[in-house]
Scaffold this motif. Structure first.
Motif, mmCIF file in Angstrom:
data_model
loop_
_atom_site.group_PDB
_atom_site.id
_atom_site.type_symbol
_atom_site.label_atom_id
_atom_site.label_comp_id
_atom_site.label_asym_id
_atom_site.label_seq_id
_atom_site.Cartn_x
_atom_site.Cartn_y
_atom_site.Cartn_z
ATOM 1 N N LEU A 149 -26.742 -25.212 5.719
ATOM 2 C CA LEU A 149 -27.582 -26.387 5.947
ATOM 3 C C LEU A 149 -26.790 -27.633 5.591
ATOM 4 O O LEU A 149 -26.195 -27.735 4.514
ATOM 5 N N LYS A 170 -30.862 -36.697 8.664
ATOM 6 C CA LYS A 170 -30.395 -35.648 9.575
ATOM 7 C C LYS A 170 -30.327 -34.327 8.821
ATOM 8 O O LYS A 170 -29.756 -34.243 7.732
ATOM 9 N N ILE A 171 -30.930 -33.304 9.424
ATOM 10 C CA ILE A 171 -30.879 -31.954 8.855
ATOM 11 C C ILE A 171 -30.415 -31.011 9.947
ATOM 12 O O ILE A 171 -31.063 -30.879 10.989
ATOM 13 N N THR A 172 -29.287 -30.337 9.708
ATOM 14 C CA THR A 172 -28.720 -29.424 10.693
ATOM 15 C C THR A 172 -28.489 -28.070 10.041
ATOM 16 O O THR A 172 -27.932 -27.992 8.941
ATOM 17 N N ILE A 205 -33.834 -33.117 13.234
ATOM 18 C CA ILE A 205 -33.711 -31.761 12.690
ATOM 19 C C ILE A 205 -33.240 -30.835 13.805
ATOM 20 O O ILE A 205 -33.840 -30.797 14.882
ATOM 21 N N ILE A 238 -39.456 -27.969 5.800
ATOM 22 C CA ILE A 238 -39.213 -29.012 6.798
ATOM 23 C C ILE A 238 -40.531 -29.671 7.210
ATOM 24 O O ILE A 238 -40.612 -30.899 7.378
ATOM 25 N N PHE A 270 -27.292 -31.651 5.144
ATOM 26 C CA PHE A 270 -28.330 -32.659 4.937
ATOM 27 C C PHE A 270 -27.659 -34.014 4.724
ATOM 28 O O PHE A 270 -26.801 -34.167 3.859
ATOM 29 N N LEU A 275 -35.061 -31.205 -1.337
ATOM 30 C CA LEU A 275 -34.474 -32.370 -0.655
ATOM 31 C C LEU A 275 -35.321 -33.631 -0.770
ATOM 32 O O LEU A 275 -34.841 -34.724 -0.459
#
Length: 351
Positions: free
Chosen positions: A292, A284-286, A248, A224, A294, A261
């Motif tokens: 995960l 957006k990364i959750t 994030i 990240i 993305f 990614l």
């Protein structure tokens, strides 16, 4: 288990046969009160039959699909062993020669102590016991060969995957480097004061790529951070970055395959900038437990013609996902007239 693997095979064989002979001898003695003089010879004949089949007949005939010849030779050896032992060794008897039972009172029969592991009567040349030895040696040899073949197949598959991944990474790194150098060139051409800062960020990115990405897995937190640095580098060169967003959320205490990614993000910046320099990119990364999510969205203009290698990075990342996360990822790409969106869900691995 690892200590067991270090034991030489010959030691294991000797121990197993010793155990077999001790059990056999003890049960024969328990049954008739003595050990026959030819017990050792008969026992080693069985062992010879075992290894003849194990080391010669099965590898050179059965495994080479010479099945009729294998059974023919096996039958011939069976008759040979039976004949030799029958003709040249004394057969077990229950009473000495010239014994006249009429001159002595009859004794009660011995008590039945249950079935024997190896009954001396008919110990050899019993065809059933010889058949058991041949069947046992054939089964063990076939099992070992299957296990060896399976290990070889797994090793080949693993080597194939590693080779493919190395090839994909080799393509990915130059692709990333060219894009980054283009960004710095753009800053230098404008004589921007951010050029020095951009070089520092690129140095951090390259350090990560050289010293971290040769591992199978890297901490998600570092990956990240790498993405954040890349986005920062892009922001330095953009004329209008007001519509560039990076969000994030979640626990980063997981691991991930390196550089997984970045190709999607590179693609978003490449095609998300219009001819006026305005960029529209939303990332957006959750992370929710081990999952995960993305999402990267960018607007698309028709001012940038697609080059020969336009899809190289995206194809590489799709191939890597299939190799590294089989049945553990889902990717949906929406390629609309004026937008491009990637939605990826991925099951992460714990640290």
């Amino acid at each position: 288990m690892n200590n067991f693997k270090k034991i030489p095979p010959i030691v294991i064989h000797v121990l197993l046969w010793t155990f077999f002979l001790i059990i056999s001898a003890s049960q024969i003695y328990y049954r008739i009160g003595s050990i026959p003089q030819d017990f050792i010879i008969r026992s080693f004949t069985l062992i010879l039959a075992f290894y003849l089949n194990f080391n010669l007949l099965v590898p050179y005939l059965l495994l080479n699909k010479k099945i009729p010849l294998y059974f023919l030779v096996l039958l011939a050896f069976s008759f040979f062993f039976s004949f030799i032992l029958h003709e040249f060794l004394p057969r077990p008897i229950d009473s000495p020669p010239n014994f006249n039972s009429n001159n002595f009172p009859k004794l009660p029969p011995p008590e039945n102590h249950g079935p024997l592991f190896l009954n001396f009567r008919g110990f050899f040349p019993s065809g059933g016991l010889l058949l058991l030895i041949f069947t046992l040696s054939t089964s063990i040899k076939l099992g070992l060969e299957w296990f060896k073949s399976e290990n070889k197949r797994v090793a080949i598959e693993s080597e194939k995957v590693n080779s493919e991944l190395s090839f994909l990474k080799a393509q990915l790194n130059p692709h990333f480097l060219f894009n980054s150098l283009n960004s710095i060139y753009s800053l230098a051409h404008k004589q921007s004061k951010d050029t020095t800062n951009a070089i520092v960020i690129l140095s951090d990115l390259m350090r990560y790529m050289i010293y971290e990405t040769n591992k199978d897995l890297v901490p998600l937190e570092k990956e990240i951070e790498y993405i954040k640095n890349y986005v920062s580098l892009q922001l330095l060169r953009l004329k209008d970055s007001s519509n560039v967003k990076l969000n994030i959320h979640g626990n980063l205490k997981f691991s991930i395959e390196p550089l997984l990614l970045i190709s999607f993000i590179e693609n978003a910046f490449k095609y998300g900038t219009d001819f006026t320099g305005k960029t529209n990119v939303n990332i957006k990364i959750t992370i929710d437990e081990e999952l995960l999510t993305f999402n990267v969205f960018n607007s698309v203009t028709h001012q940038q013609p697609k080059t020969k290698d336009s899809g190289v990075g995206l194809e590489n990342i799709k191939n890597r996902l299939n190799l590294l996360y089989p049945n553990k990822h889902n990717i949906v790409i929406k390629n609309e007239k004026n937008s491009y969106e990637v939605n990826l869900t991925l099951k992460l691995k714990t640290l």
